[in-house]
Design a protein around this motif. Sequence first.
Motif, PDB file in Angstrom:
ATOM      1  N   ARG A 175       0.836  -1.212   0.000  1.00  0.00           N
ATOM      2  CA  ARG A 175       0.000   0.000   0.000  1.00  0.00           C
ATOM      3  C   ARG A 175       0.864   1.253   0.000  1.00  0.00           C
ATOM      4  N   GLU A 176       1.945   1.236   0.784  1.00  0.00           N
ATOM      5  CA  GLU A 176       2.851   2.384   0.814  1.00  0.00           C
ATOM      6  C   GLU A 176       3.474   2.619  -0.552  1.00  0.00           C
ATOM      7  N   VAL A 177       3.937   1.552  -1.175  1.00  0.00           N
ATOM      8  CA  VAL A 177       4.541   1.661  -2.503  1.00  0.00           C
ATOM      9  C   VAL A 177       3.508   2.126  -3.519  1.00  0.00           C
ATOM     10  N   MET A 178       2.299   1.567  -3.446  1.00  0.00           N
ATOM     11  CA  MET A 178       1.224   1.929  -4.378  1.00  0.00           C
ATOM     12  C   MET A 178       0.938   3.426  -4.343  1.00  0.00           C
ATOM     13  N   GLN A 186       9.341   8.185  -8.776  1.00  0.00           N
ATOM     14  CA  GLN A 186      10.118   7.212  -9.533  1.00  0.00           C
ATOM     15  C   GLN A 186      10.588   6.102  -8.590  1.00  0.00           C
ATOM     16  N   TYR A 187      10.978   4.967  -9.157  1.00  0.00           N
ATOM     17  CA  TYR A 187      11.364   3.826  -8.322  1.00  0.00           C
ATOM     18  C   TYR A 187      12.476   4.198  -7.327  1.00  0.00           C
ATOM     19  N   LYS A 188      13.484   4.950  -7.789  1.00  0.00           N
ATOM     20  CA  LYS A 188      14.588   5.340  -6.913  1.00  0.00           C
ATOM     21  C   LYS A 188      14.085   6.209  -5.763  1.00  0.00           C
ATOM     22  N   GLU A 189      13.105   7.077  -6.057  1.00  0.00           N
ATOM     23  CA  GLU A 189      12.550   7.958  -5.029  1.00  0.00           C
ATOM     24  C   GLU A 189      11.758   7.160  -3.999  1.00  0.00           C
ATOM     25  N   VAL A 190      11.017   6.157  -4.457  1.00  0.00           N
ATOM     26  CA  VAL A 190      10.269   5.293  -3.540  1.00  0.00           C
ATOM     27  C   VAL A 190      11.238   4.536  -2.642  1.00  0.00           C
ATOM     28  N   ALA A 191      12.291   4.008  -3.244  1.00  0.00           N
ATOM     29  CA  ALA A 191      13.285   3.253  -2.486  1.00  0.00           C
ATOM     30  C   ALA A 191      13.900   4.120  -1.386  1.00  0.00           C
ATOM     31  N   LYS A 192      14.230   5.349  -1.730  1.00  0.00           N
ATOM     32  CA  LYS A 192      14.826   6.264  -0.752  1.00  0.00           C
ATOM     33  C   LYS A 192      13.831   6.616   0.346  1.00  0.00           C
ATOM     34  N   GLU A 193      12.567   6.858  -0.037  1.00  0.00           N
ATOM     35  CA  GLU A 193      11.530   7.245   0.922  1.00  0.00           C
ATOM     36  C   GLU A 193      11.252   6.130   1.929  1.00  0.00           C
ATOM     37  N   LEU A 194      11.251   4.875   1.450  1.00  0.00           N
ATOM     38  CA  LEU A 194      10.873   3.748   2.295  1.00  0.00           C
ATOM     39  C   LEU A 194      12.069   2.950   2.811  1.00  0.00           C
ATOM     40  N   PHE A 195      13.288   3.383   2.447  1.00  0.00           N
ATOM     41  CA  PHE A 195      14.508   2.727   2.896  1.00  0.00           C
ATOM     42  C   PHE A 195      14.554   1.257   2.465  1.00  0.00           C
ATOM     43  N   ILE A 196      14.228   1.025   1.195  1.00  0.00           N
ATOM     44  CA  ILE A 196      14.306  -0.309   0.618  1.00  0.00           C
ATOM     45  C   ILE A 196      15.049  -0.209  -0.706  1.00  0.00           C
ATOM     46  N   SER A 197      15.376  -1.339  -1.302  1.00  0.00           N
ATOM     47  CA  SER A 197      16.113  -1.322  -2.562  1.00  0.00           C
ATOM     48  C   SER A 197      15.181  -1.084  -3.743  1.00  0.00           C
ATOM     49  N   HIS A 204       7.422  -5.113  -5.506  1.00  0.00           N
ATOM     50  CA  HIS A 204       6.151  -4.687  -4.913  1.00  0.00           C
ATOM     51  C   HIS A 204       5.202  -4.115  -5.981  1.00  0.00           C
ATOM     52  N   VAL A 205       5.743  -3.326  -6.902  1.00  0.00           N
ATOM     53  CA  VAL A 205       4.897  -2.745  -7.953  1.00  0.00           C
ATOM     54  C   VAL A 205       4.293  -3.839  -8.813  1.00  0.00           C
ATOM     55  N   SER A 206       5.088  -4.822  -9.181  1.00  0.00           N
ATOM     56  CA  SER A 206       4.576  -5.938  -9.981  1.00  0.00           C
ATOM     57  C   SER A 206       3.462  -6.665  -9.241  1.00  0.00           C
ATOM     58  N   SER A 207       3.646  -6.856  -7.936  1.00  0.00           N
ATOM     59  CA  SER A 207       2.641  -7.540  -7.125  1.00  0.00           C
ATOM     60  C   SER A 207       1.359  -6.711  -7.025  1.00  0.00           C
ATOM     61  N   VAL A 208       1.501  -5.389  -6.839  1.00  0.00           N
ATOM     62  CA  VAL A 208       0.331  -4.503  -6.744  1.00  0.00           C
ATOM     63  C   VAL A 208      -0.471  -4.537  -8.035  1.00  0.00           C
ATOM     64  N   LEU A 214      -4.195  -4.545 -12.922  1.00  0.00           N
ATOM     65  CA  LEU A 214      -3.850  -3.360 -13.707  1.00  0.00           C
ATOM     66  C   LEU A 214      -2.603  -3.658 -14.518  1.00  0.00           C
ATOM     67  N   SER A 215      -2.369  -2.876 -15.574  1.00  0.00           N
ATOM     68  CA  SER A 215      -1.255  -3.191 -16.470  1.00  0.00           C
ATOM     69  C   SER A 215      -0.151  -2.142 -16.512  1.00  0.00           C
ATOM     70  N   SER A 216      -0.353  -0.973 -15.880  1.00  0.00           N
ATOM     71  CA  SER A 216       0.669   0.070 -15.932  1.00  0.00           C
ATOM     72  C   SER A 216       0.524   1.017 -14.751  1.00  0.00           C
ATOM     73  N   ARG A 217       1.575   1.830 -14.520  1.00  0.00           N
ATOM     74  CA  ARG A 217       1.517   2.783 -13.432  1.00  0.00           C
ATOM     75  C   ARG A 217       0.498   3.883 -13.710  1.00  0.00           C
ATOM     76  N   HIS A 218       0.242   4.165 -14.986  1.00  0.00           N
ATOM     77  CA  HIS A 218      -0.780   5.160 -15.316  1.00  0.00           C
ATOM     78  C   HIS A 218      -2.168   4.653 -14.923  1.00  0.00           C
ATOM     79  N   GLU A 219      -2.417   3.363 -15.160  1.00  0.00           N
ATOM     80  CA  GLU A 219      -3.688   2.772 -14.727  1.00  0.00           C
ATOM     81  C   GLU A 219      -3.777   2.770 -13.204  1.00  0.00           C
ATOM     82  N   LEU A 220      -2.638   2.554 -12.543  1.00  0.00           N
ATOM     83  CA  LEU A 220      -2.604   2.563 -11.082  1.00  0.00           C
ATOM     84  C   LEU A 220      -2.947   3.957 -10.544  1.00  0.00           C
ATOM     85  N   THR A 221      -2.395   4.991 -11.185  1.00  0.00           N
ATOM     86  CA  THR A 221      -2.694   6.365 -10.773  1.00  0.00           C
ATOM     87  C   THR A 221      -4.179   6.660 -10.927  1.00  0.00           C
TER      88      THR A 221
END
Length: 230
Positions: A175-178, A186-197, A204-208, A214-221
């Motif tokens: 949910r946090e990643v979503m 961006q992925y690097k920004e999420v990683a930095k924000e959540l202290f993960i790689s 996590h994005v693939s799992s969400v 859904l098929s893309s981050r635009h659909e997720l938004t």
Amino acid sequence: MTAPIRLVLVDDHHMFRSGVKAELGEAGVTGGGRPLEVVGEAGNVDSAVSVITQTRPDVVLLDVHLPGGNGKGGSDVITGCPGALSESGGPVRFLALSVSDAAEDVIAVIRAGARGYVTKTISGTELAGAIGRVADGDAVFSPRLAGFVLDAFGAAAGEIAEVDEELDRLSAREREVMRLIARGYQYKEVAKELFISVKTVETHVSSVLRKLQLSSRHELTAWAMGRRLL
């Protein structure tokens, strides 16, 4: 240097728009230290939709009573820009700024998708802070207006249950990643924000996307915006 929050002003009174620009210019930055940049203006529904489409701002500051469209003012502006994305790739967010504090005006524009509603008695510094919070995905209301929204949306129990059921498919970390991905991180920004790689973010994005079908981050938004999760 911190990127500015790109802003479009929508109000049918030119003098008012000039006053807002002057106030924001004096305020300089938001509470979070981000500068503000007005990239467009409009005085009616149709020109607002056009300007938003062309400039792709981060935040649209709009009045609820505007000429044009289908006669619903600011709500027509919001519904006229479905799934609009900012230049940075995140969703365009709307903040209503109006002289009206009528419950029906507040509820209508929030139902249309606005992230907040403040009245024109707000100071320039307070408005800059509200814009910054909306740009970051928060909801912002003048104090007495929040009750209207809670009363109106508290009745939508079935709708809330449906959203909860969809969210229950996701783990707390998913949910946090979503939410961050849907906000345009961006992925690097999420990683930095959540202290993960970055690799963990990708997993996590693939799992969400798989769990929400859904098929893309635009659909997720679009999915997150439609459920007011941003």
